[in-house]
Motif scaffolding. Structure first.
Motif, short mmCIF file in Angstrom:
data_model
loop_
_atom_site.label_atom_id
_atom_site.label_comp_id
_atom_site.label_asym_id
_atom_site.label_seq_id
_atom_site.Cartn_x
_atom_site.Cartn_y
_atom_site.Cartn_z
N SER A 53 0.85 -1.19 0.00
CA SER A 53 0.00 0.00 0.00
C SER A 53 0.88 1.24 0.00
N TYR A 82 3.37 -5.14 -7.14
CA TYR A 82 2.40 -4.26 -6.50
C TYR A 82 2.25 -2.95 -7.31
N ALA A 85 -0.15 -3.68 -10.14
CA ALA A 85 -1.40 -4.36 -9.80
C ALA A 85 -2.58 -3.73 -10.54
N PRO A 86 -3.54 -4.55 -11.02
CA PRO A 86 -4.70 -4.01 -11.73
C PRO A 86 -5.60 -3.16 -10.84
N GLU A 87 -5.63 -3.47 -9.55
CA GLU A 87 -6.42 -2.69 -8.59
C GLU A 87 -5.51 -2.07 -7.55
N ASN A 88 -5.73 -0.80 -7.26
CA ASN A 88 -4.94 -0.06 -6.26
C ASN A 88 -3.43 -0.25 -6.45
N PRO A 89 -2.91 0.04 -7.65
CA PRO A 89 -1.47 -0.10 -7.85
C PRO A 89 -0.69 0.89 -7.00
N THR A 90 0.47 0.48 -6.56
CA THR A 90 1.36 1.38 -5.83
C THR A 90 2.27 2.09 -6.84
N SER A 219 0.16 -13.66 -2.35
CA SER A 219 -0.21 -12.79 -3.47
C SER A 219 -0.39 -13.59 -4.75
N THR A 413 -10.11 -8.86 5.89
CA THR A 413 -9.28 -8.25 4.84
C THR A 413 -8.06 -9.08 4.49
N SER A 417 -3.11 -7.60 4.27
CA SER A 417 -3.56 -6.22 4.50
C SER A 417 -3.16 -5.70 5.88
#
Length: 460
Positions: A53, A82, A85-90, A219, A413, A417
């Motif tokens: 994150s 990360y 990543a397709p969702e919430n990439p850093t 992951s 989660t 997480s």
């Protein structure tokens, strides 16, 4: 002519506006964040999970110092994943230095102010001490010490951190697992739990058991563990590794926000350690190594590797009898995974977390009441409202033995997480400039329990 002048004026205005926007964007991008990470010798996948994150107060540039080899490559590969990543990439930017003098280089340059340590535990305590001596904050994966000598150095590190006004903190992810959090919450409600019992050595009032597996998926990918992970001299025995979490949960749940002093409040009663045995093919599957390295030859007999990864500690804490135990198997059966069992015994009810086949290998929290009166049942519903205020959507489900706590999916989660949750909490402490009064003495007590338990189990 007038039309041309208007066009030139319009283009000039657009250019000025675009320039202002660019400068604003550059200024925003270039705003100095108060925290900057330094990752040192990342040998455990937990180092990368801290960066799954982004954080509001943390600079996107991360300074990495490590020895060359597969460990740092595995860490960088995970961070890159990360970032993509397709969702919430850093959007971490890794500035990497590799070489045998990586620690000296880091200490000389001090390009950040928060050192992240997750790797080989043999040298970790030394890295912690040198980092806080240099005036750097440290967020360290467990365990921060794996033997009595390491414990003594860790105590010095905490004293140095206090002197240099920096914060040393370990990554206790299990506090953020929802059933653990709710178990602690319910234990604080006398109408539901009553009073924590004292128990006996044979029948402890608090027990926590954890089953882990060497081969697992992280992951979405099969985890490749470094070969040193199987050398207890480098990783630490099970009794000082995973039990760190369990000892922490006992203190955190039974005596919330309270100092626990190892010199006054703790008695070690009995300890034991056993080995998990691995075949050459199992070792290759989880490490991708065709043979045992020389440093493991001491633990190999007839081609079978023995790893002292299992341990049990029986002790008392402020008069309350507790037991923690950890077991490592090679691989979980299909459809299962790591499991956790926990019980806290109160005068009115026992609070139990189960994670077996009946729970589909997901942790489930139960209230099993010993007080069967109607008044008690009525009191439970009323007292539970305070839990629902804090965790909206959590409900009581009546069962034969008492109640099952039903928990909405939004609270489940996942283990990965929890690293961001720990990091965010640590950053709150950094912003405040201090840890809660009980955290440091309780970390010291925790590592005294684990390291002294190892010494006792080994008989030396």
């Amino acid at each position: 002519m007038r039309k041309e002048l208007l066009t030139i004026a319009l283009l000039s205005a657009m250019a000025i506006n675009q320039g202002c926007s660019t400068k604003k964007a550059e200024a925003k991008e270039g705003t100095k964040k108060p925290l900057s990470l330094i990752v040192v010798e990342p040998g455990h996948f937990h180092a990368a999970l801290v960066q799954k994150s982004m954080y509001d107060d943390v600079d996107s540039v991360v300074h990495v110092y490590a020895s060359e080899g597969p460990d740092v490559k595995a860490y960088l590969d995970k961070v890159q994943k990360y970032n993509g990543a397709p969702e919430n990439p850093t959007h971490w930017k890794e500035e990497v230095y590799t070489g045998p003098d990586f620690l000296d280089k880091m200490l000389a340059e001090k390009k950040g102010n928060v050192v992240v340590l997750a790797g080989n535990n043999q040298k970790k305590t030394d890295y912690i001490k040198k980092s806080v001596d240099a005036g750097l904050n440290v967020l360290a994966d467990k365990p921060m010490a794996i033997n009595v000598a390491g414990f003594e150095k860790l105590k010095e590190a905490f004293a140095s951190a206090d002197k240099n006004k920096v914060l040393l903190y370990d990554i206790m992810t299990e506090r953020y697992e929802i059933t653990n959090a709710l178990q602690r919450e319910l234990a604080s409600l006398p109408a539901i739990f009553g009073e924590l019992q004292k128990g006996t050595p044979e029948n402890p009032a608090v027990a926590k058991e954890s089953v882990h597996h060497y081969f697992k998926y992280i992951s979405g990918e099969a985890l490749v563990r470094p070969t040193w992970f199987f050398d207890v001299n480098q990783s630490g025995e099970g009794i000082v590794d995973v039990t760190t979490h369990l000892v922490d949960l006992v203190q955190w749940s039974c005596f919330p926000n309270t100092v626990v002093d190892y010199q006054k409040d703790v008695k070690l009663l009995s300890t034991k350690r056993t080995a998990t045995k691995l075949t050459p093919s199992q070792f290759k599957l989880v490490t991708k190594s065709d043979k045992y390295p020389d440093f493991l030859s001491k633990d190999v007999k007839d081609s079978t590797l023995s790893v002292y990864s299992n341990g049990e500690i029986n002790y008392s804490l402020k008069g309350v009898h507790a037991k923690v135990s950890v077991l490592w198997n090679f691989q979980a059966p299909e459809g299962t995974g790591d499991t956790h069992y926990s019980i806290m015994k109160g005068s009115k009810a026992n609070l139990i977390v189960r994670q077996g086949k009946e729970q589909k290998y997901k942790p489930v929290l139960f209230i099993e009441n010993t007080d069967k009166s109607k008044a008690y049942e009525d009191g439970v519903a009323g007292a539970f409202k305070s839990v629902q205020d804090k965790y909206p959507g959590v409900e009581l489900k009546k069962i034969a033995a008492g109640w099952e706590i039903t928990i909405p999916a939004k609270y489940d989660t996942g283990h990965e997480s929890h690293f961001a949750q720990v990091a965010n909490k640590y950053m709150e402490y950094l912003k405040a400039g201090k840890l809660p009064e009980w955290e440091v003495p309780n970390m010291i007590t925790k590592y005294w329990i684990t390291t002294m338990a190892l010494k006792q189990a080994k008989g030396k």
